[in-house]
Design a protein around this motif. Structure first.
Motif, PDB file in Angstrom:
ATOM      1  N   TRP A 134      36.550  40.688  43.502  1.00  0.00           N
ATOM      2  CA  TRP A 134      36.862  40.332  43.796  1.00  0.00           C
ATOM      3  C   TRP A 134      36.671  39.436  44.211  1.00  0.00           C
ATOM      4  O   TRP A 134      35.862  38.172  43.463  1.00  0.00           O
ATOM      5  CB  TRP A 134      35.134  41.325  45.097  1.00  0.00           C
ATOM      6  CG  TRP A 134      35.633  40.143  46.102  1.00  0.00           C
ATOM      7  CD1 TRP A 134      35.151  39.596  47.028  1.00  0.00           C
ATOM      8  CD2 TRP A 134      36.747  41.343  47.834  1.00  0.00           C
ATOM      9  NE1 TRP A 134      35.557  39.090  48.493  1.00  0.00           N
ATOM     10  CE2 TRP A 134      36.057  40.022  48.901  1.00  0.00           C
ATOM     11  CE3 TRP A 134      37.354  42.308  47.485  1.00  0.00           C
ATOM     12  CZ2 TRP A 134      37.415  40.849  49.241  1.00  0.00           C
ATOM     13  CZ3 TRP A 134      38.464  42.773  48.294  1.00  0.00           C
ATOM     14  CH2 TRP A 134      37.932  41.697  49.792  1.00  0.00           C
ATOM     15  N   GLY A 135      37.718  39.026  44.766  1.00  0.00           N
ATOM     16  CA  GLY A 135      38.571  37.858  45.331  1.00  0.00           C
ATOM     17  C   GLY A 135      38.932  36.506  43.839  1.00  0.00           C
ATOM     18  O   GLY A 135      39.219  35.449  44.343  1.00  0.00           O
ATOM     19  N   GLY A 136      38.908  37.415  42.959  1.00  0.00           N
ATOM     20  CA  GLY A 136      39.479  37.060  41.744  1.00  0.00           C
ATOM     21  C   GLY A 136      38.068  36.989  40.659  1.00  0.00           C
ATOM     22  O   GLY A 136      38.161  36.452  39.288  1.00  0.00           O
ATOM     23  N   CYS A 137      36.835  37.181  40.990  1.00  0.00           N
ATOM     24  CA  CYS A 137      35.705  36.891  40.293  1.00  0.00           C
ATOM     25  C   CYS A 137      35.541  37.674  39.432  1.00  0.00           C
ATOM     26  O   CYS A 137      34.936  39.165  39.727  1.00  0.00           O
ATOM     27  CB  CYS A 137      34.126  36.505  41.404  1.00  0.00           C
ATOM     28  SG  CYS A 137      32.779  35.879  40.337  1.00  0.00           S
ATOM     29  N   PRO A 138      35.287  38.054  37.727  1.00  0.00           N
ATOM     30  CA  PRO A 138      35.350  38.672  37.401  1.00  0.00           C
ATOM     31  C   PRO A 138      34.009  39.731  36.963  1.00  0.00           C
ATOM     32  O   PRO A 138      33.115  39.434  37.208  1.00  0.00           O
ATOM     33  CB  PRO A 138      35.831  39.092  35.835  1.00  0.00           C
ATOM     34  CG  PRO A 138      35.939  37.207  35.531  1.00  0.00           C
ATOM     35  CD  PRO A 138      35.398  36.853  37.039  1.00  0.00           C
ATOM     36  N   VAL A 139      34.219  41.150  36.923  1.00  0.00           N
ATOM     37  CA  VAL A 139      32.583  41.435  36.804  1.00  0.00           C
ATOM     38  C   VAL A 139      32.607  41.330  35.256  1.00  0.00           C
ATOM     39  O   VAL A 139      33.404  41.167  34.227  1.00  0.00           O
ATOM     40  CB  VAL A 139      33.361  43.453  36.874  1.00  0.00           C
ATOM     41  CG1 VAL A 139      32.107  43.913  36.817  1.00  0.00           C
ATOM     42  CG2 VAL A 139      33.262  43.538  38.052  1.00  0.00           C
ATOM     43  N   ASP A 140      31.600  41.231  34.795  1.00  0.00           N
ATOM     44  CA  ASP A 140      31.180  40.960  33.936  1.00  0.00           C
ATOM     45  C   ASP A 140      31.653  41.927  32.778  1.00  0.00           C
ATOM     46  O   ASP A 140      30.248  43.344  33.230  1.00  0.00           O
ATOM     47  CB  ASP A 140      29.508  40.456  33.270  1.00  0.00           C
ATOM     48  CG  ASP A 140      28.315  40.459  32.752  1.00  0.00           C
ATOM     49  OD1 ASP A 140      29.545  41.130  31.147  1.00  0.00           O
ATOM     50  OD2 ASP A 140      27.605  39.642  31.836  1.00  0.00           O
ATOM     51  N   GLY A 170      44.572  35.652  35.828  1.00  0.00           N
ATOM     52  CA  GLY A 170      44.456  34.331  35.428  1.00  0.00           C
ATOM     53  C   GLY A 170      42.891  34.650  35.118  1.00  0.00           C
ATOM     54  O   GLY A 170      42.373  33.732  34.358  1.00  0.00           O
ATOM     55  N   ALA A 171      41.733  35.659  35.372  1.00  0.00           N
ATOM     56  CA  ALA A 171      40.660  35.966  35.145  1.00  0.00           C
ATOM     57  C   ALA A 171      39.553  35.725  34.487  1.00  0.00           C
ATOM     58  O   ALA A 171      40.810  36.755  33.454  1.00  0.00           O
ATOM     59  CB  ALA A 171      39.628  36.623  36.564  1.00  0.00           C
ATOM     60  N   ILE A 172      38.997  35.261  33.458  1.00  0.00           N
ATOM     61  CA  ILE A 172      39.175  35.353  32.322  1.00  0.00           C
ATOM     62  C   ILE A 172      36.881  36.264  32.254  1.00  0.00           C
ATOM     63  O   ILE A 172      36.621  34.868  33.205  1.00  0.00           O
ATOM     64  CB  ILE A 172      39.087  34.339  31.452  1.00  0.00           C
ATOM     65  CG1 ILE A 172      40.175  33.380  31.520  1.00  0.00           C
ATOM     66  CG2 ILE A 172      38.178  34.339  30.090  1.00  0.00           C
ATOM     67  CD1 ILE A 172      40.585  31.919  31.320  1.00  0.00           C
ATOM     68  N   CYS A 173      36.926  36.805  31.075  1.00  0.00           N
ATOM     69  CA  CYS A 173      35.932  37.613  31.267  1.00  0.00           C
ATOM     70  C   CYS A 173      34.805  37.192  29.445  1.00  0.00           C
ATOM     71  O   CYS A 173      35.594  37.784  28.875  1.00  0.00           O
ATOM     72  CB  CYS A 173      36.007  38.968  31.997  1.00  0.00           C
ATOM     73  SG  CYS A 173      33.825  39.901  31.623  1.00  0.00           S
ATOM     74  N   HIS A 174      34.397  36.227  29.420  1.00  0.00           N
ATOM     75  CA  HIS A 174      33.475  36.007  28.002  1.00  0.00           C
ATOM     76  C   HIS A 174      34.847  35.732  26.640  1.00  0.00           C
ATOM     77  O   HIS A 174      35.714  36.460  26.651  1.00  0.00           O
ATOM     78  CB  HIS A 174      32.944  36.855  27.837  1.00  0.00           C
ATOM     79  CG  HIS A 174      31.678  37.593  28.062  1.00  0.00           C
ATOM     80  ND1 HIS A 174      30.617  36.242  28.475  1.00  0.00           N
ATOM     81  CD2 HIS A 174      31.799  38.347  29.017  1.00  0.00           C
ATOM     82  CE1 HIS A 174      29.544  37.140  29.459  1.00  0.00           C
ATOM     83  NE2 HIS A 174      30.021  37.818  29.763  1.00  0.00           N
ATOM     84  N   GLY A 175      35.648  34.842  27.270  1.00  0.00           N
ATOM     85  CA  GLY A 175      36.772  34.203  26.580  1.00  0.00           C
ATOM     86  C   GLY A 175      38.057  35.385  26.815  1.00  0.00           C
ATOM     87  O   GLY A 175      38.453  34.509  26.448  1.00  0.00           O
TER      88      GLY A 175
END
Length: 375
Positions: A134-140, A170-175
């Protein structure tokens, strides 16, 4: 008014579109394939298919992930676990595939799916899990993988994951950029997104084996290399009219060259708000989690007396919005309603303030000052 959304158009987009119009080829063609290849290079995953919009990408992902065996063991429609705090396109794609929604609660800190609640609700009836960044914030996604590991150990099945990445270019999850965690990932290139085609989308696949099928199904199940002059071809599995046209691809190619700067500006503006709005009475920021880098397509805050807040901002010439209604409140899914205390805690408090690339330093300072002055 300072807008909440704007459409980005790269300087050479008009020239690229003019070339398409002069070519006389407006459907699927060489620019679409060029755009697809450029996206694969940028995302870091060659297994993807561009489509006409993000909703089509979600619909196609469910078809590919679940296949034709959509019923649960008791013959009821297969169950997809999903979040109610999203734009309706996410969940209506589940209904369009004749599947049943089971709601998972929202984490009030992040506004994303509560993975603890998900762990409790996965069962042998679960055909897929739909998560929204949501909003560009990645789920873990690393933690999500552990939840699925535990479910597989308990039930002997591992439901596929569909990531709704519509807001998260463009969002990134753990690299790792989204699209590289072994799931189906649906992106939107709608007019107001970081990367826009006017309208368009992309489905990133978990591996090579599903790519040929995805590209067939986006065009009615017809092989584009088939002999259609003599009508000497067979459709083994019917598909959809989901292909991206040449005009959209031309706009996308132009905007792809400038999208990184837009994401950078969104993040810079979000960092400014994080500093300037911390501790404002009646306002709560969403959580920031190490290893999860949002693209900040939206900047959500949680406010007391949202109606007054929206009125104050509008009077000051600042556009803000709740963006969407909690999906489980709609009458078309009344049968799926469930107790969701986390969603209840935030659903009438969430509002989004302008964070985009179009803001000047003066604009964002004015927005922060207006919020700090109270409502």
């Amino acid at each position: 008014m300072i807008p909440l959304f704007r459409t980005a158009v790269a300087p050479d987009a008009a020239d690229r579109v003019t070339e398409v119009l002069r070519s006389g080829l407006l459907g699927h063609g060489p620019r679409t394939e060029e755009f697809e290849a450029a996206l694969a290079a940028r995302v870091g995953n060659p297994h993807l298919a561009v489509v006409n919009n993000g909703t089509s990408a979600l619909h196609l992902a469910l078809r590919l992930a679940i296949g034709r065996d959509q019923a649960a063991d008791d013959g009821a429609p297969g169950e997809v676990l999903s979040t109610p705090l999203t734009f309706e396109a996410t969940n209506w794609s589940i209904l369009a595939n004749h599947l049943r929604i089971r709601w998972v609660d929202v984490d009030p800190a992040t506004l994303n799916m509560d993975l603890d609640d998900l762990a409790e609700k996965i069962s042998p009836a679960t055909r897929a899990v739909m998560v929204v960044h949501w909003g560009g914030c990645p789920v873990d996604l690393v933690r999500l993988r552990r939840v699925l590991d535990e479910a597989e150990a308990a039930y002997g099945v591992r439901p596929p994951v569909i990531e709704d990445c519509a807001q998260a270019w463009g969002a990134i999850c753990h690299g790792q950029p989204l699209g590289n965690h072994g799931n189906y990932c649906a992106f939107s290139f709608h007019a107001t997104k970081h990367l826009s085609c006017g309208t368009g989308g992309m489905l990133v696949l978990p591996g090579r084996e599903s790519l040929p099928r995805a590209r067939l199904l986006r065009f009615f199940g017809i092989d584009r290399q088939a002999d259609r002059v003599n009508a000497d071809y067979d459709v083994a599995e019917w598909g959809y009219n989901f292909y991206l046209n040449e005009i959209g691809a031309a706009i996308g190619l132009a905007n792809l060259a400038t999208v990184d700067e837009r994401v950078r500006l969104h993040r810079e503006n979000a960092a400014f708000y994080d500093r300037e709005l911390a501790g404002v009475p009646g306002l709560e920021l969403t959580a920031r989690t190490e290893g999860l880098e949002s693209s900040f397509w939206l900047y959500p805050v949680k406010v007391e007396d949202r109606v007054s807040f929206i009125g104050k901002m509008a009077a000051a010439g600042i556009t803000v919005s709740a963006v969407c209604r909690r999906n489980d409140a709609h009458s078309c899914v009344a049968s799926a309603r469930a107790s969701l205390p986390g969603t209840d805690a935030v659903q009438d408090r969430v509002v989004h303030i302008p964070v985009g690339w179009w803001l000047s330093d003066e604009d964002r300072a004015y927005i922060a000052e207006t919020v700090r002055s109270g409502w």
